[in-house]
Design a protein around this motif. Structure first.
Motif, PDB file in Angstrom:
ATOM      1  N   SER A   1      75.251  12.472  86.946  1.00 50.77           N
ATOM      2  CA  SER A   1      75.379  13.604  86.011  1.00 50.77           C
ATOM      3  C   SER A   1      74.008  14.070  85.542  1.00 50.77           C
ATOM      4  O   SER A   1      73.777  15.271  85.359  1.00 50.77           O
ATOM      5  CB  SER A   1      76.260  13.220  84.814  1.00 50.77           C
ATOM      6  OG  SER A   1      77.617  13.304  85.186  1.00 50.77           O
ATOM      7  N   TYR A   2      73.089  13.143  85.355  1.00 47.17           N
ATOM      8  CA  TYR A   2      71.739  13.516  84.926  1.00 47.17           C
ATOM      9  C   TYR A   2      71.096  14.436  85.965  1.00 47.17           C
ATOM     10  O   TYR A   2      70.589  15.514  85.633  1.00 47.17           O
ATOM     11  CB  TYR A   2      70.885  12.259  84.713  1.00 47.17           C
ATOM     12  CG  TYR A   2      69.444  12.590  84.425  1.00 47.17           C
ATOM     13  CD1 TYR A   2      69.071  13.057  83.163  1.00 47.17           C
ATOM     14  CD2 TYR A   2      68.468  12.484  85.411  1.00 47.17           C
ATOM     15  CE1 TYR A   2      67.757  13.404  82.902  1.00 47.17           C
ATOM     16  CE2 TYR A   2      67.147  12.831  85.151  1.00 47.17           C
ATOM     17  CZ  TYR A   2      66.799  13.292  83.896  1.00 47.17           C
ATOM     18  OH  TYR A   2      65.509  13.643  83.638  1.00 47.17           O
ATOM     19  N   ILE A   3      71.170  14.019  87.223  1.00 50.48           N
ATOM     20  CA  ILE A   3      70.487  14.810  88.248  1.00 50.48           C
ATOM     21  C   ILE A   3      71.213  16.144  88.457  1.00 50.48           C
ATOM     22  O   ILE A   3      70.582  17.150  88.807  1.00 50.48           O
ATOM     23  CB  ILE A   3      70.273  14.013  89.564  1.00 50.48           C
ATOM     24  CG1 ILE A   3      69.048  14.549  90.312  1.00 50.48           C
ATOM     25  CG2 ILE A   3      71.497  13.984  90.454  1.00 50.48           C
ATOM     26  CD1 ILE A   3      67.744  14.448  89.593  1.00 50.48           C
ATOM     27  N   ASN A   4      72.507  16.165  88.186  1.00 51.77           N
ATOM     28  CA  ASN A   4      73.222  17.445  88.282  1.00 51.77           C
ATOM     29  C   ASN A   4      72.769  18.412  87.190  1.00 51.77           C
ATOM     30  O   ASN A   4      72.668  19.619  87.431  1.00 51.77           O
ATOM     31  CB  ASN A   4      74.735  17.216  88.221  1.00 51.77           C
ATOM     32  CG  ASN A   4      75.287  16.861  89.593  1.00 51.77           C
ATOM     33  OD1 ASN A   4      74.719  17.267  90.619  1.00 51.77           O
ATOM     34  ND2 ASN A   4      76.369  16.116  89.641  1.00 51.77           N
ATOM     35  N   GLU A   5      72.496  17.873  86.002  1.00 51.89           N
ATOM     36  CA  GLU A   5      71.989  18.769  84.941  1.00 51.89           C
ATOM     37  C   GLU A   5      70.589  19.289  85.302  1.00 51.89           C
ATOM     38  O   GLU A   5      70.267  20.442  85.049  1.00 51.89           O
ATOM     39  CB  GLU A   5      71.953  18.032  83.601  1.00 51.89           C
ATOM     40  CG  GLU A   5      73.338  17.813  83.037  1.00 51.89           C
ATOM     41  CD  GLU A   5      73.461  18.228  81.588  1.00 51.89           C
ATOM     42  OE1 GLU A   5      72.922  17.504  80.737  1.00 51.89           O
ATOM     43  OE2 GLU A   5      74.083  19.278  81.326  1.00 51.89           O
ATOM     44  N   ILE A   6      69.781  18.418  85.897  1.00 54.12           N
ATOM     45  CA  ILE A   6      68.448  18.860  86.336  1.00 54.12           C
ATOM     46  C   ILE A   6      68.623  19.935  87.421  1.00 54.12           C
ATOM     47  O   ILE A   6      67.919  20.956  87.428  1.00 54.12           O
ATOM     48  CB  ILE A   6      67.613  17.667  86.864  1.00 54.12           C
ATOM     49  CG1 ILE A   6      67.361  16.644  85.753  1.00 54.12           C
ATOM     50  CG2 ILE A   6      66.292  18.137  87.477  1.00 54.12           C
ATOM     51  CD1 ILE A   6      66.384  17.062  84.672  1.00 54.12           C
TER      52      ILE A   6
ATOM     53  N   LEU B   1      81.104  12.522  81.896  1.00 56.48           N
ATOM     54  CA  LEU B   1      82.364  12.999  82.488  1.00 56.48           C
ATOM     55  C   LEU B   1      82.464  14.525  82.432  1.00 56.48           C
ATOM     56  O   LEU B   1      82.888  15.166  83.395  1.00 56.48           O
ATOM     57  CB  LEU B   1      83.564  12.380  81.754  1.00 56.48           C
ATOM     58  CG  LEU B   1      83.757  10.871  81.963  1.00 56.48           C
ATOM     59  CD1 LEU B   1      84.842  10.342  81.037  1.00 56.48           C
ATOM     60  CD2 LEU B   1      84.103  10.556  83.414  1.00 56.48           C
ATOM     61  N   ALA B   2      82.056  15.094  81.298  1.00 52.68           N
ATOM     62  CA  ALA B   2      82.153  16.548  81.128  1.00 52.68           C
ATOM     63  C   ALA B   2      81.243  17.269  82.123  1.00 52.68           C
ATOM     64  O   ALA B   2      81.625  18.265  82.752  1.00 52.68           O
ATOM     65  CB  ALA B   2      81.810  16.931  79.692  1.00 52.68           C
ATOM     66  N   ILE B   3      80.025  16.746  82.289  1.00 49.80           N
ATOM     67  CA  ILE B   3      79.066  17.355  83.234  1.00 49.80           C
ATOM     68  C   ILE B   3      79.656  17.302  84.639  1.00 49.80           C
ATOM     69  O   ILE B   3      79.601  18.263  85.405  1.00 49.80           O
ATOM     70  CB  ILE B   3      77.702  16.612  83.187  1.00 49.80           C
ATOM     71  CG1 ILE B   3      77.009  16.822  81.842  1.00 49.80           C
ATOM     72  CG2 ILE B   3      76.785  17.059  84.339  1.00 49.80           C
ATOM     73  CD1 ILE B   3      75.899  15.810  81.542  1.00 49.80           C
ATOM     74  N   ASN B   4      80.270  16.171  84.959  1.00 54.02           N
ATOM     75  CA  ASN B   4      80.832  15.985  86.295  1.00 54.02           C
ATOM     76  C   ASN B   4      81.912  17.031  86.586  1.00 54.02           C
ATOM     77  O   ASN B   4      81.928  17.639  87.656  1.00 54.02           O
ATOM     78  CB  ASN B   4      81.403  14.571  86.413  1.00 54.02           C
ATOM     79  CG  ASN B   4      81.598  14.169  87.841  1.00 54.02           C
ATOM     80  OD1 ASN B   4      80.672  14.246  88.645  1.00 54.02           O
ATOM     81  ND2 ASN B   4      82.799  13.762  88.193  1.00 54.02           N
TER      82      ASN B   4
END
Ligand SMILES: NC(=O)c1ccc[n+]([C@@H]2O[C@H](COP(=O)([O-])OP(=O)(O)OC[C@H]3O[C@@H](n4cnc5c(N)ncnc54)[C@H](O)[C@@H]3O)[C@@H](O)[C@H]2O)c1
Length: 434
Positions: free
Chosen positions: A215-220, A285-288
């Protein structure tokens, strides 16, 4: 050793057949009669590289299948519980199956046994299993309950089980943990012996950490889209730092499968119940979930109104090398595309059998080209190796429009542009101008 493995799913079947391969006599038990009948005939119900061969080598020699839990318990020294522990209504773990097995063991236990929990269970479950055995088992028979969480990954489960990076064994009595450790000795992997609860926690803490990394790398990646950077270059640059590493660092549609979503949700619940609520994990979970939405927006931006448009779907399983559809992004994305009026043609190398039962109104195709024939865009949902070998010249001649929406960042945007495709990745910024 004589071993019983209860539950013949992805974990139980791989565990049972690998333990047999290591020279133990293993009885695999399941409540699913049809599955056991098939396994007795040598039919393997799941796709997992190397599993069929491992079963074939050992079946009827050291590897047996039954629905009779009582008999398997009585003839074994070690009993592994590897049943499914699905997500309950509020995110909590549904431990019904583990409880049922514990009760079944209590009913038939006839001499000292070690009962080993391999299923992912809430912290404290080892004590609950112990209590069931004490209350419902015979008074004159002793036992130990051990936690031995499993870290295998679907798609490379046999390899992971035979070459684990670590083996965690939690127990109340060290002698019981050491007995379990003996099975793993031939693997020459580090073995960590802990108390029961720490072992149970290690599993959740590990899975939640890996989910958080994704999720971290998805936000990046999402920020890369806004500022014009390329997430693939960014992760590469970050990964050289050994403190960060390169695994579980692919941006895209996010994580799925039967473990990460349910285990993160379970840890959130465990935190709440124990008055130590997580702030970070609900966001993971929300980011995912949001990644699926962002992908759908990219599709709409690339293709426009989807009504009546034909789209090719490449990949349905939650990740490559598995037929597992549980919590696969395709299960969220395809229904939305259908509701928007798109006509879908899908191909997956292994998961189409399972997908057909779950997603109707889709034309399932025999290969990626058949799916792409006449499509307004090709959407990549799973990064199967097979899709890396695609002949893009050929592809260009059969699609209606050369649009590629790559939910897994499989391709190089510049190369795709050179091949004449309008490429849309997840966080690929302005790389096509690079
Ligand atoms: N799948 C993975 O990649 C993975 C990895 C690590 C840990 N785990 C954990 O391992 C456990 C098993 O996962 P899985 O993916 O193998 O599940 P699965 O759904 O593939 O298989 C579970 C099996 O248990 C059987 N079962 C259910 N209740 C039973 C009972 N009372 N007696 C006998 N058999 C019973 C089911 O019929 C099924 O065949 C879960 O707790 C999961 O979280 C899974």
């Amino acid at each position: 050793m004589r071993i019983a493995v209860v539950g013949t799913g992805y974990v139980g079947l791989v565990t049972g057949s690998c333990f047999a391969d290591l020279g133990n006599v293993v009885t695999c038990v399941d409540v699913d009669h049809k599955k056991i009948q098939e396994l007795k005939k040598g039919k393997v119900p799941i796709f997992e590289p190397g599993l069929e061969e491992t079963i074939r080598r050992n079946r009827n020699k050291r590897l047996f299948f039954t629905t009779d839990l009582g008999k398997a318990v009585q003839t074994s020294d070690l009993i592994f519980i590897a049943v499914n522990t699905p997500q309950g209504k509020n995110g909590e773990v549904d431990v019904t199956n583990v409880m049922a097995v514990a009760k079944g063991i209590a009913k038939s236990i006839n001499r000292y046994k070690i009962i080993i929990n391999k299923s992912t269970v809430p912290i404290g479950m080892g004590d609950i299993v112990t209590q069931i055995l004490i209350k419902q088992g015979p008074k004159d028979v002793s036992f130990d309950v051990v936690s031995n969480p499993e870290f295998l990954r679907e798609g490379s489960a046999v390899n992971d089980l035979l070459r684990p990076e670590r083996i965690v064994i939690g127990a109340t009595r060290r002698s019981a943990a050491q007995k379990v450790a003996e099975i793993y000795k031939p693997l020459h992997s580090p073995i960590l012996i802990t108390d029961l609860k720490s072992a149970e926690m290690i599993k959740y803490a590990s899975n939640a950490f890996l989910a958080m990394k994704i999720s971290y790398i998805n936000e990046i990646a999402n920020l890369c889209d806004k500022v014009g950077a390329d997430i693939v270059q960014v992760t590469k640059g970050m990964s050289y730092d050994s403190r960060i590493g390169s695994q579980f660092f692919n941006s895209g549609l996010g994580f799925g499968g039967s473990c990460f979503p349910k285990d993160v949700a379970a840890l959130v619940q465990i935190g709440k119940v124990n008055h130590s609520p997580f702030r970070i994990l609900p966001e993971v979970l929300a980011i995912n979930q949001n990644q699926r939405k962002l992908f759908l927006e990219k599709v709409s931006q690339a293709v426009g109104n989807l009504w009546g448009k034909t789209l090719a779907i490449w990949g349905l399983s939650f990740k490559p090398n598995t037929d597992d559809m549980r919590q696969a992004p395709s299960l969220t994305i395809l229904p939305v595309l259908l509701a928007k009026g798109a006509k879908l043609k899908a191909y997956d190398p292994a998961a189409m059998g399972k997908a057909k039962a779950l997603i109707k109104k889709v034309k399932y195709c025999r290969n990626p080209y058949e799916a792409a024939q006449g499509a307004e865009a090709v959407l990549v949902l799973t990064d199967w190796n097979e899709f890396k070998q695609v002949d893009f010249q050929k592809l260009k001649t059969i699609v209606k429009q050369p649009i590629l929406v790559d939910g897994r960042n499989m391709y190089d945007p510049q190369e795709m542009a050179e091949k004449g495709f309008a490429y849309h990745g997840m966080g690929r910024g302005e790389v096509s101008q690079f």
